[in-house]
Design an enzyme around this catalytic site. Structure first.
Site, mmCIF file in Angstrom:
data_model
loop_
_atom_site.group_PDB
_atom_site.id
_atom_site.type_symbol
_atom_site.label_atom_id
_atom_site.label_comp_id
_atom_site.label_asym_id
_atom_site.label_seq_id
_atom_site.Cartn_x
_atom_site.Cartn_y
_atom_site.Cartn_z
ATOM 1 N N PRO A 89 0.687 -1.486 -0.404
ATOM 2 C CA PRO A 89 -0.088 -0.007 -0.007
ATOM 3 C C PRO A 89 1.464 1.453 -0.374
ATOM 4 O O PRO A 89 0.233 2.695 0.094
ATOM 5 C CB PRO A 89 -0.755 -0.094 1.434
ATOM 6 N N GLU A 116 2.587 -7.579 8.644
ATOM 7 C CA GLU A 116 2.440 -6.773 8.699
ATOM 8 C C GLU A 116 2.931 -5.382 7.855
ATOM 9 O O GLU A 116 3.419 -4.453 7.365
ATOM 10 C CB GLU A 116 2.823 -5.261 10.619
ATOM 11 N N ARG A 154 -0.866 -10.718 -20.855
ATOM 12 C CA ARG A 154 -1.943 -10.331 -21.759
ATOM 13 C C ARG A 154 -1.814 -8.838 -23.255
ATOM 14 O O ARG A 154 -2.051 -9.251 -23.591
ATOM 15 C CB ARG A 154 -3.531 -9.508 -21.248
ATOM 16 N N ASP A 169 -8.189 -1.202 -25.649
ATOM 17 C CA ASP A 169 -8.757 -1.474 -24.038
ATOM 18 C C ASP A 169 -8.886 -0.298 -23.145
ATOM 19 O O ASP A 169 -7.690 0.929 -23.901
ATOM 20 C CB ASP A 169 -7.366 -2.098 -23.014
HETATM 21 N N1 LIG Z 1 -2.454 -2.354 -1.744
HETATM 22 C C1 LIG Z 1 -2.099 -3.212 -1.943
HETATM 23 N N2 LIG Z 1 -0.907 -3.589 -3.049
HETATM 24 O O1 LIG Z 1 -0.856 -3.963 -2.613
HETATM 25 N N3 LIG Z 1 -0.691 -4.240 -2.268
HETATM 26 C C2 LIG Z 1 -1.072 -3.910 -1.215
HETATM 27 C C3 LIG Z 1 -1.638 -5.064 0.226
HETATM 28 O O2 LIG Z 1 -2.977 -4.156 0.772
HETATM 29 N N4 LIG Z 1 -0.233 -5.567 0.655
HETATM 30 C C4 LIG Z 1 -0.807 -6.016 2.457
HETATM 31 C C5 LIG Z 1 -0.201 -5.079 3.374
HETATM 32 C C6 LIG Z 1 0.558 -5.524 4.681
HETATM 33 C C7 LIG Z 1 0.510 -6.732 3.657
HETATM 34 O O3 LIG Z 1 2.004 -7.620 3.758
HETATM 35 C C8 LIG Z 1 0.392 -7.184 2.490
#
Ligand SMILES: Nc1nonc1C(=O)N[C@@H]1CC[C@H](O)C1
Length: 246
Positions: A89, A116, A154, A169
């Site tokens: 994130p 985490e 793709r 697309d």
């Molecule tokens: N939104 C997202 N985009 O890519 N990855 C995430 C995501 O939430 N990852 C998680 C956060 C903690 C755990 O480790 C994996």
């Protein structure tokens, strides 16, 4: 294109990438997928891959050393250098421009966090870029990695039966896609727009462009912000909005 995925659930991606266009791209040898499990590189009877976070607070963190060893083994498996992407994130938001960039690379390594997340020292030492698929928290990076695998697979030459379709697309020119219709022409839910049945390809292209512009304006104005529309596009959009508002 080679894609390596580092994940505590290696069969997760294997299964997700086994269907449809992505599965076909793999069968055609356009994409090879290799899963690596950090637990195979962890020490002790319990093959520990996570531990408590320093500074206190809830949750566990993926340990740096099993991941370091796992990535080293992944790199040794092929002389082609891998562009390492950590799905998180905290990453830049994935969009079609970034997908096209990733799809042009000969090798990607997708690092999937759990708990985490990953010890920051591993990120700083080994990760080339962090990407997010959206502003929400998943239980693991595997779903995000599966999104990247699908989106880049793709775009490989030969993956789509109709090569032109990737170019049409959504987002390929920064706009949302136009609506699509098929049989029957008449249905209780409505009738296929006349222009699409006219055989007039110029009119069809104009209608589709106008629909893409109008839908983008209505649903994702952020995609048009700061964009200089051509005189033709501006006229199409204006006519769309006039028609919508009567
Ligand atoms: N939104 C997202 N985009 O890519 N990855 C995430 C995501 O939430 N990852 C998680 C956060 C903690 C755990 O480790 C994996």
């Amino acid at each position: 294109m080679r894609i390596d995925v580092v994940s505590l659930f290696p069969d997760f991606i294997e299964r997700c990438a086994g269907f449809g266009v992505t599965g076909r791209a793999r069968e055609r040898g356009l994409v090879s997928l290799h899963a690596w499990n950090p637990r195979d590189y962890a020490e002790g009877n319990y093959r520990k891959v996570d531990d408590r976070t320093f500074g206190g607070g809830p949750g566990m963190v993926m340990l740096v050393e099993p991941l370091r060893r796992c990535l080293a083994a992944m790199r040794r498996a092929d002389p082609q250098p891998a562009h390492v992407v950590h799905l998180s994130p905290q990453g830049r938001r994935l969009d079609q421009r970034k997908v096209r960039e990733l799809a042009a690379r000969p090798r990607l390594a997708l690092l999937c966090g759990r708990y985490e997340g990953v010890d920051e020292r591993l990120v700083q030492a080994e990760v080339d870029e962090e990407l997010s698929i959206g502003d929400y928290v998943l239980s693991g990076g595997e779903l995000a990695a599966a999104v990247v695998v699908d989106a880049v697979a793709r775009l490989q030459d030969g993956a789509l039966n109709d090569a032109a379709s990737a170019a049409q697309d959504s987002f390929e020119d920064g706009l949302l896609d136009c609506p699509h219709y098929s049989h029957p022409v008449e249905h209780p839910y409505g009738t296929v727009p006349e222009v699409l049945r006219s055989g007039n390809h110029a009119a069809i292209a104009r209608w589709r462009r106008q629909q893409a512009l109008g839908r983008t304006w209505e649903r994702r104005p952020d995609l048009l912000a700061g964009r200089d529309l051509s005189r033709q596009d501006a006229a199409l959009l204006e006519a769309y909005l006039r028609g919508r508002d009567g």
